[in-house]
Write an enzyme that holds these catalytic residues in place. Structure first.
Site, PDB file in Angstrom:
ATOM      1  CE  LYS A 130     -23.858   1.453   7.902  1.00  0.00           C
ATOM      2  NZ  LYS A 130     -23.031   2.457   7.226  1.00  0.00           N
TER       3      LYS A 130
ATOM      4  CE  LYS B  49     -21.333  -1.018  15.444  1.00  0.00           C
ATOM      5  NZ  LYS B  49     -22.437  -0.445  14.671  1.00  0.00           N
TER       6      LYS B  49
END
Ligand code: NAP
Length: 289
Positions: A170, A238
């Site tokens: 991811k 983030k």
């Protein structure tokens, strides 16, 4: 099989709704309770704590913003761990860093529970349509047991390897997405400064091998300067941060990612955290003037 869902933001609310529509009982928890109440129904039962969700469910999903949020939800006094028992499965779909995922996997193994990391590729619309791609790490037998749930919320799931490998894949995905979208933004701004219209550049890129599909998905937002969040800028920043943190842990250098991360950080600082990340185009455009 009874399921639980903790974290009902942009993504979690839609994923949990698809489980409910598929006739699963889903125990729901969200820190801001009104978001859970919004999707509650006969089969979508609102609980008062993550522990209550875990207590009443066989498989519990978390879809939370950051590693810190996951840690809080899992380890608090009335947190997820307090309601777990042998045989139950916790599936963390939040985008977090692989080393954090491994810590969570070790903790659950020590306590005798099952764990998968299963972050998703795809944003609001694929979440709503049940077309996410799950990137899964963990034991094959547990992945097989949970596969029917992935198939409801997603069009595909990839078993990437042991715990932590879903999170690893991811971060790679989002690093490429963030940097390629950023490159497009700079190209667009240079083109406009040379008198090329936005439309010409979008049309050239449409279907071109140099362009990412993401550009077309964000085209309308950029043309209309309207940045309702599908993927909030703060979460892409983030993810880039987690990629650089992971690179540090691995002893490798990611100079481009560090730079782009800081540009997104500037946009966040300018009050754009909760806008869709494609707002970076307007942010840079304003700096140019
Ligand atoms: P979101 O709408 O901002 O939702 C975040 C969720 O985390 C909310 O339920 C929020 O609760 C909860 N939360 C945050 N801090 C918490 C804490 N300390 N304790 C308890 N709950 C807390 O974000 P999202 O877009 O759904 O994203 C969720 C995750 O999926 C993130 O890791 C993101 O990177 C990832 N992701 C997002 C997309 C996308 O396109 N949006 C796509 C793929 C992956 P409250 O409602 O109370 O704030």
């Amino acid at each position: 099989m009874k399921t639980g869902f903790i974290g009902l933001g942009i993504m979690g609310s839609r994923m949990a709704t698809n489980l409910i529509k598929a006739d699963y009982t889903v125990n729901l928890y969200n820190r801001t309770k009104s978001k859970a109440e919004k999707i509650s129904s006969k089969r979508g039962i609102v609980k008062d704590s993550p522990a209550e969700v875990a207590y009443d469910s066989d498989v519990i999903f978390t879809m939370l913003s950051t590693p810190e949020a996951v840690q809080e939800v899992v380890l608090a006094e009335e947190g997820l761990m307090a309601g777990m028992s042998k045989g139950k499965v916790w599936i963390d779909c939040s985008t977090v860093n692989p080393s954090f995922t491994k810590q969570m996997a070790d903790l659950t193994a020590e306590l005798g529970f099952n764990f998968l990391d299963a972050p998703v590729a795809g944003s609001l619309v694929p979440a709503e349509k049940g077309e996410l791609v799950f990137l899964v790490g963990g034991k094959k037998t547990i992945v097989k047991y949970c596969a029917p749930l992935f198939k409801i919320m997603g069009s595909r799931f990839v078993h990437a390897g042991d715990a932590g490998m879903g999170s690893s894949l991811k971060l790679v995905n989002n690093l490429v997405m963030g940097l390629s979208f950023y490159a497009f933004t700079e190209g667009l701004l240079l083109g406009e400064s040379l008198g090329i219209s936005q439309q010409q550049i979008f049309d050239l890129m449409d279907g071109s091998p140099v362009a990412a599909q993401m550009i077309n998905l964000k085209r309308q937002k950029m043309e209309q300067s309207s940045y309702e969040p599908e993927f909030p800028l703060q979460w892409l920043q983030k993810d880039l941060h987690l990629a650089t943190q992971t690179a540090y842990e691995q002893g490798i250098s990611l100079p481009g990612t560090n730079t782009v991360k800081e540009i997104f950080a500037l946009a966040k600082q300018a009050g754009l955290a909760e806008k869709d990340f494609s707002v970076i185009y307007d942010f840079l455009g304003k700096m140019k003037k």
